[in-house]
Design an enzyme around this catalytic site. Sequence first.
Site, PDB file in Angstrom:
ATOM      1  N   ARG A 105       0.921  -1.301   0.117  1.00 18.80           N
ATOM      2  CA  ARG A 105       0.101   0.158   0.024  1.00 18.80           C
ATOM      3  C   ARG A 105       0.805   1.230   0.219  1.00 18.80           C
ATOM      4  O   ARG A 105       1.747   1.466   0.850  1.00 18.80           O
ATOM      5  CB  ARG A 105      -0.952  -0.146   1.232  1.00 18.80           C
ATOM      6  CG  ARG A 105      -2.073  -1.102   1.053  1.00 18.80           C
ATOM      7  CD  ARG A 105      -2.958  -0.673   2.274  1.00 18.80           C
ATOM      8  NE  ARG A 105      -2.490  -0.175   3.673  1.00 18.80           N
ATOM      9  CZ  ARG A 105      -3.351   0.293   4.686  1.00 18.80           C
ATOM     10  NH1 ARG A 105      -4.788   0.112   4.156  1.00 18.80           N
ATOM     11  NH2 ARG A 105      -2.867   0.564   5.575  1.00 18.80           N
ATOM     12  N   THR A 109      -1.298   7.465  -0.518  1.00 16.42           N
ATOM     13  CA  THR A 109      -2.672   7.182  -0.965  1.00 16.42           C
ATOM     14  C   THR A 109      -3.484   6.246  -0.608  1.00 16.42           C
ATOM     15  O   THR A 109      -4.782   5.839  -0.601  1.00 16.42           O
ATOM     16  CB  THR A 109      -2.568   6.929  -2.578  1.00 16.42           C
ATOM     17  OG1 THR A 109      -1.606   5.885  -2.690  1.00 16.42           O
ATOM     18  CG2 THR A 109      -1.978   8.183  -3.032  1.00 16.42           C
ATOM     19  N   ASP A 201       0.270  -3.471  11.784  1.00 18.11           N
ATOM     20  CA  ASP A 201       0.690  -3.945  10.406  1.00 18.11           C
ATOM     21  C   ASP A 201       1.188  -5.330  10.572  1.00 18.11           C
ATOM     22  O   ASP A 201       1.927  -5.897  11.283  1.00 18.11           O
ATOM     23  CB  ASP A 201       1.796  -3.142  10.312  1.00 18.11           C
ATOM     24  CG  ASP A 201       2.178  -3.247   8.730  1.00 18.11           C
ATOM     25  OD1 ASP A 201       2.647  -4.546   8.439  1.00 18.11           O
ATOM     26  OD2 ASP A 201       2.351  -2.285   7.927  1.00 18.11           O
ATOM     27  N   ASP A 204       4.880  -6.185   9.156  1.00 22.06           N
ATOM     28  CA  ASP A 204       5.784  -6.056  10.317  1.00 22.06           C
ATOM     29  C   ASP A 204       5.852  -6.919  11.393  1.00 22.06           C
ATOM     30  O   ASP A 204       6.846  -7.369  11.906  1.00 22.06           O
ATOM     31  CB  ASP A 204       5.512  -4.568  10.764  1.00 22.06           C
ATOM     32  CG  ASP A 204       6.018  -3.530   9.571  1.00 22.06           C
ATOM     33  OD1 ASP A 204       6.687  -3.970   8.382  1.00 22.06           O
ATOM     34  OD2 ASP A 204       5.977  -2.439   9.605  1.00 22.06           O
TER      35      ASP A 204
HETATM   36  C1  PRP Z   1      -1.198  -4.975   4.169  1.00 23.75           C
HETATM   37  C2  PRP Z   1      -2.121  -6.331   3.909  1.00 23.75           C
HETATM   38  C3  PRP Z   1      -2.883  -6.249   2.685  1.00 23.75           C
HETATM   39  C4  PRP Z   1      -3.026  -4.653   2.669  1.00 23.75           C
HETATM   40  C5  PRP Z   1      -4.722  -4.532   3.151  1.00 23.75           C
HETATM   41  O1  PRP Z   1      -0.257  -5.153   3.440  1.00 23.75           O
HETATM   42  O2  PRP Z   1      -1.326  -7.476   4.048  1.00 23.75           O
HETATM   43  O3  PRP Z   1      -2.222  -6.701   1.622  1.00 23.75           O
HETATM   44  O4  PRP Z   1      -2.390  -3.931   3.699  1.00 23.75           O
HETATM   45  O5  PRP Z   1      -4.963  -3.129   3.026  1.00 23.75           O
HETATM   46  P1  PRP Z   1      -6.022  -2.407   1.983  1.00 23.75           P
HETATM   47  O6  PRP Z   1      -7.252  -3.546   2.198  1.00 23.75           O
HETATM   48  O7  PRP Z   1      -6.234  -1.096   2.497  1.00 23.75           O
HETATM   49  O8  PRP Z   1      -5.453  -2.747   0.749  1.00 23.75           O
HETATM   50  P2  PRP Z   1       0.792  -4.188   3.056  1.00 23.75           P
HETATM   51  O9  PRP Z   1       0.692  -3.010   2.155  1.00 23.75           O
HETATM   52  O10 PRP Z   1       1.183  -3.465   4.678  1.00 23.75           O
HETATM   53  O11 PRP Z   1       2.055  -5.016   2.703  1.00 23.75           O
HETATM   54  P3  PRP Z   1       3.044  -6.044   3.344  1.00 23.75           P
HETATM   55  O12 PRP Z   1       1.963  -7.149   3.707  1.00 23.75           O
HETATM   56  O13 PRP Z   1       4.193  -6.355   2.499  1.00 23.75           O
HETATM   57  O14 PRP Z   1       3.544  -5.532   4.965  1.00 23.75           O
HETATM   58  N1  URA Z   2      -2.471  -3.468   6.704  1.00 22.55           N
HETATM   59  C1  URA Z   2      -2.222  -4.187   7.946  1.00 22.55           C
HETATM   60  O1  URA Z   2      -1.304  -4.692   7.847  1.00 22.55           O
HETATM   61  N2  URA Z   2      -3.096  -3.778   8.866  1.00 22.55           N
HETATM   62  C2  URA Z   2      -4.074  -2.923   8.860  1.00 22.55           C
HETATM   63  O2  URA Z   2      -4.707  -2.533   9.721  1.00 22.55           O
HETATM   64  C3  URA Z   2      -4.365  -2.254   7.433  1.00 22.55           C
HETATM   65  C4  URA Z   2      -3.623  -2.577   6.416  1.00 22.55           C
END
Ligand code: PRP
Ligand code: URA
Length: 210
Positions: A105, A109, A201, A204
Site C-alpha cells: 500500500r 494514497t 501492521d 511487520d
Molecule cells: C497489508 C495487508 C494487505 C493490505 C490491506 O499489506 O497484508 O495486503 O495491507 O490493506 P487494504 O485492504 O487497505 O489494501 P501491506 O501493504 O502492509 O504490505 P506488506 O504485507 O508487505 O507489509
Molecule cells: N494492513 C495491515 O497490515 N494492517 C491494517 O490494519 C491495515 C492494512
Amino acid sequence: MTVALTIIDHPLVADKITRLRDANTDSARFRALCREVTVLTAYEALRDLPTTTIQVTTPIATTDATILAGRAPAVVGVLRAGLIMVEAILALVPEARVGHIGLFRDPTTHLPVEYYRKLPTDLDQRATILVDPMLATGGSAVAAIALLKAAGAASIRLISIIGCPEGVAAVQRDHPDVSITLAAMDDGLDDHAYIVPGLGDAGDRLYGTH
Ligand code: PRP
Ligand code: URA
C-alpha cells in the site's frame, strides 16, 4: 447476486484473535497464531469445494469414498503477509498449486502498488483461494482479484483474518461473485487506513520489521 460473507464464530478462533491483537505477542507466536487461525477459517471457507466419489479398498473392504473433484485448488498469497496463510492452507491441501501477488500500500494514497506476480497457468480449471490477513480499505484484495480474473480464475474465494465493513463493501461492490470468509470483522479504519482495533501492521508483526 452477491455471494456469501462468512465471519467465523468459534471460541478457539476468538481466543487466538485476541492473542494476535495483543501488542505484546512476539513474532514467533504471531506467526503460529496466524497459521492456526487460517486453518480454522479455511475449514469453513472450503466447505463447498466440489467432491466426487471413488472406490477405495481398506484392509477390510472396498467402499465408495469421497475425494476432492477435479484439479487441486490454487492458493494465492498477497505478499508479504499472505505468505503465512499460504503455508497453513498447504498443510490442509498439500496438492494445491501456489501463486504469489506482490502488492504494497502506498503510504500516502493507501492504494495498492503491484511489484510481483507469478500464478499457476490453469487457474480457469481450479478453485482459487486468495489469502491476505488484512482486508482494510479492500484496495489490495480488489486489485488481486482483478489480476486473478485476468489470468482466467473463475471460482475465487477470499480468506482474511481481520476485515472491516469498508473492505468487505469494496470487494462486494467490485467482485460480487467472490465469497469472503473472515476470522473477525472489526469496527472500521483509522486516519491511516489501519483496521481498528485490528492488530497493527500484519507484515511487520509477522516478520519483525516494526
Ligand atoms: C497489508 C495487508 C494487505 C493490505 C490491506 O499489506 O497484508 O495486503 O495491507 O490493506 P487494504 O485492504 O487497505 O489494501 P501491506 O501493504 O502492509 O504490505 P506488506 O504485507 O508487505 O507489509
Ligand atoms: N494492513 C495491515 O497490515 N494492517 C491494517 O490494519 C491495515 C492494512
